[in-house]
Design a protein around this motif. Structure first.
Motif, PDB file in Angstrom:
ATOM      1  N   ASN A   1       0.801  -1.220   0.000  1.00 18.04           N
ATOM      2  CA  ASN A   1       0.000   0.000   0.000  1.00 18.04           C
ATOM      3  C   ASN A   1       0.838   1.276   0.000  1.00 18.04           C
ATOM      4  O   ASN A   1       0.313   2.378   0.144  1.00 18.04           O
ATOM      5  CB  ASN A   1      -0.968  -0.002   1.186  1.00 18.04           C
ATOM      6  CG  ASN A   1      -2.122  -0.955   0.971  1.00 18.04           C
ATOM      7  OD1 ASN A   1      -2.365  -1.412  -0.151  1.00 18.04           O
ATOM      8  ND2 ASN A   1      -2.840  -1.283   2.032  1.00 18.04           N
TER       9      ASN A   1
ATOM     10  N   THR B   1      -4.124   1.009   5.545  1.00 22.62           N
ATOM     11  CA  THR B   1      -3.790   1.954   4.482  1.00 22.62           C
ATOM     12  C   THR B   1      -3.933   3.367   5.018  1.00 22.62           C
ATOM     13  O   THR B   1      -4.469   3.580   6.119  1.00 22.62           O
ATOM     14  CB  THR B   1      -4.725   1.760   3.274  1.00 22.62           C
ATOM     15  OG1 THR B   1      -4.390   2.705   2.251  1.00 22.62           O
ATOM     16  CG2 THR B   1      -6.179   1.975   3.647  1.00 22.62           C
TER      17      THR B   1
ATOM     18  N   ASN C   1      -8.751   4.415   2.084  1.00 23.94           N
ATOM     19  CA  ASN C   1      -9.346   3.349   1.273  1.00 23.94           C
ATOM     20  C   ASN C   1      -9.548   3.738  -0.186  1.00 23.94           C
ATOM     21  O   ASN C   1      -9.683   2.868  -1.054  1.00 23.94           O
ATOM     22  CB  ASN C   1     -10.711   2.933   1.838  1.00 23.94           C
ATOM     23  CG  ASN C   1     -10.618   2.216   3.158  1.00 23.94           C
ATOM     24  OD1 ASN C   1     -11.402   2.479   4.067  1.00 23.94           O
ATOM     25  ND2 ASN C   1      -9.661   1.313   3.297  1.00 23.94           N
TER      26      ASN C   1
ATOM     27  N   HIS D   1      -5.956  -1.522  -1.048  1.00 25.47           N
ATOM     28  CA  HIS D   1      -6.412  -0.411  -0.213  1.00 25.47           C
ATOM     29  C   HIS D   1      -7.860  -0.570   0.233  1.00 25.47           C
ATOM     30  O   HIS D   1      -8.211  -0.237   1.367  1.00 25.47           O
ATOM     31  CB  HIS D   1      -6.265   0.915  -0.968  1.00 25.47           C
ATOM     32  CG  HIS D   1      -4.853   1.313  -1.216  1.00 25.47           C
ATOM     33  ND1 HIS D   1      -4.040   1.846  -0.237  1.00 25.47           N
ATOM     34  CD2 HIS D   1      -4.089   1.244  -2.339  1.00 25.47           C
ATOM     35  CE1 HIS D   1      -2.848   2.101  -0.747  1.00 25.47           C
ATOM     36  NE2 HIS D   1      -2.851   1.740  -2.023  1.00 25.47           N
ATOM     37  N   GLU D   2      -8.694  -1.069  -0.655  1.00 22.61           N
ATOM     38  CA  GLU D   2     -10.135  -1.055  -0.412  1.00 22.61           C
ATOM     39  C   GLU D   2     -10.534  -1.866   0.818  1.00 22.61           C
ATOM     40  O   GLU D   2     -11.445  -1.485   1.555  1.00 22.61           O
ATOM     41  CB  GLU D   2     -10.877  -1.570  -1.650  1.00 22.61           C
ATOM     42  CG  GLU D   2     -12.379  -1.407  -1.572  1.00 22.61           C
ATOM     43  CD  GLU D   2     -13.070  -1.804  -2.866  1.00 22.61           C
ATOM     44  OE1 GLU D   2     -14.311  -1.850  -2.876  1.00 22.61           O
ATOM     45  OE2 GLU D   2     -12.358  -2.074  -3.857  1.00 22.61           O
TER      46      GLU D   2
ATOM     47  N   GLU E   1      -8.329   1.923   7.753  1.00 26.22           N
ATOM     48  CA  GLU E   1      -7.804   3.277   7.734  1.00 26.22           C
ATOM     49  C   GLU E   1      -7.171   3.571   9.095  1.00 26.22           C
ATOM     50  O   GLU E   1      -7.357   2.809  10.066  1.00 26.22           O
ATOM     51  CB  GLU E   1      -8.912   4.268   7.385  1.00 26.22           C
ATOM     52  CG  GLU E   1      -9.391   4.113   5.941  1.00 26.22           C
ATOM     53  CD  GLU E   1     -10.252   5.251   5.453  1.00 26.22           C
ATOM     54  OE1 GLU E   1     -11.003   5.822   6.280  1.00 26.22           O
ATOM     55  OE2 GLU E   1     -10.183   5.587   4.244  1.00 26.22           O
TER      56      GLU E   1
END
Length: 349
Positions: free
Chosen positions: A26, A235, A238, A245-246, A250
């Motif tokens: 990431n 990450t 997102n 990342h998704e 966070e």
């Protein structure tokens, strides 16, 4: 199942869960983003930040086609190639982690990458898809480092073979992580109970590599089941470009995860059952004991009409309730006022 050390951090029964903040790829090929990820993990209280080190040519056949779950028109080979972390970053990331007070880790996917990392990582993390690569496992075993191995997309028989390979090659310090190879993993499919299964079946430390979107539930459940290690992707945002990342946490969610793990450890406490200091007041005031319910004169018989099992509050406690039937029918040796806690000195035995 002895405690072992990652760096100078004990890992195992009775020790705090070793929390790995999985940065993976990431960083998006940007060294400054990689350092920001380290900052986030350190601020969250993670023990280690883990990246991934690979070369596409050592990982996939070149004409490897696409992977549907990534929703990317490029071939998987091209995607992996774009995610490579430069080897020259390794010393700098190691040093930056050291400055921030977290361990630098990175998962190698091939022998060349492992050799580049060997000087800098305190333990090996073996990815699920590499866990049945026996020649590679033997290569890692030759470095005399602890091994943390994920088990996603593998049956128990295959895991047993890999454990045997590692142990036969000299690995003494091993942790197996329950993992489900789905990104994200539905909460109902994470099967945290396998944390116990792995520990009991193989007699090694166990833990969880979690790909659910929930930052708290599965990690906390794993800790409650005795996980020594918990790993989760994170990450900066997102919405950033890139395949991982998704489904990653966070920054605020990573902090919530670490906080939940530490609170779960605190709530689990000790296996010793005893009266705690925080219970002392109610131990004295709320536990029932035998009390006079009326004024009782010396020589008067104790009956159900003049004694009962009650909470003492501010009064002195009487005898334990288990003696209630025993004192009924005996006589008082002293005058007692209503509410008095009856002592053995008050009973003609």
């Amino acid at each position: 199942m002895d405690v072992f050390e990652i760096g100078d951090r004990p890992v195992g029964p009775g020790e705090p869960t070793f929390v790995i903040a999985e940065a993976g790829s990431n960083h998006n090929g940007d060294l400054e983003i990689a350092k920001e990820l380290i900052d986030v993990a350190a601020d969250a209280g993670a023990d280690a930040v883990k990246f991934q080190t690979f070369r596409a040519e050592d990982l996939y056949v070149e004409d490897s086609g696409e992977v549907e779950y990534l929703d990317d028109d490029r071939s998987i080979y091209e995607i992996i190639e774009s995610m490579e972390m430069p080897y020259e970053w390794i010393p700098e990331l190691y040093e930056y982690c050291r400055e921030q007070g977290v361990y630098f880790m990175s998962t190698p996917f091939d022998e060349r990458s492992a050799d580049e990392l060997a000087e800098y990582v305190p333990a090996w993390k073996v990815a699920s898809y590499t866990s049945s690569h026996h020649p590679f496992l033997r290569h890692l075993a030759g470095t005399d480092k602890p091994v943390i191995m994920s088990t996603g997309a593998h049956e128990m028989e295959e895991i047993a073979e890999s454990v045997a390979v590692l142990q036969d090659a000299g690995v003494k310090d091993l942790a197996l992580l329950q993992c489900v190879a789905a990104y994200p993993t539905p909460l109902e499919d994470i099967n945290v109970s396998v944390v116990e299964t792995l520990r009991e079946e193989f007699g090694v430390q166990s833990g969880l590599s979690d790909h659910t979107l929930d930052p708290v539930t599965a990690p906390s459940a794993a800790v409650a089941l005795g996980a020594s290690v918990v790993e989760k992707h994170f990450t900066l945002d997102n919405s950033m470009e890139g395949p991982d990342h998704e489904f990653a946490l966070e920054p605020d969610e990573l902090s919530r995860m670490v906080e939940a793990i530490r609170k779960t450890e605190s709530a689990l406490g000790s296996r010793d059952k005893r009266v705690l200091d925080v219970e002392e007041e109610l131990f004295e005031k709320a536990r029932r004991s035998i009390h006079a319910t009326t004024n009782i004169e010396a020589g008067q018989e104790f009956t159900e009409e003049n004694v009962s099992v009650l909470r003492p509050g501010e009064r002195q406690s009487g005898l334990h309730p288990k003696f209630y039937q025993e004192i009924l029918g005996t006589t008082a040796t002293n005058d007692l006022s209503a509410g008095s806690g009856i002592q053995w000195d008050d009973v003609d035995q």
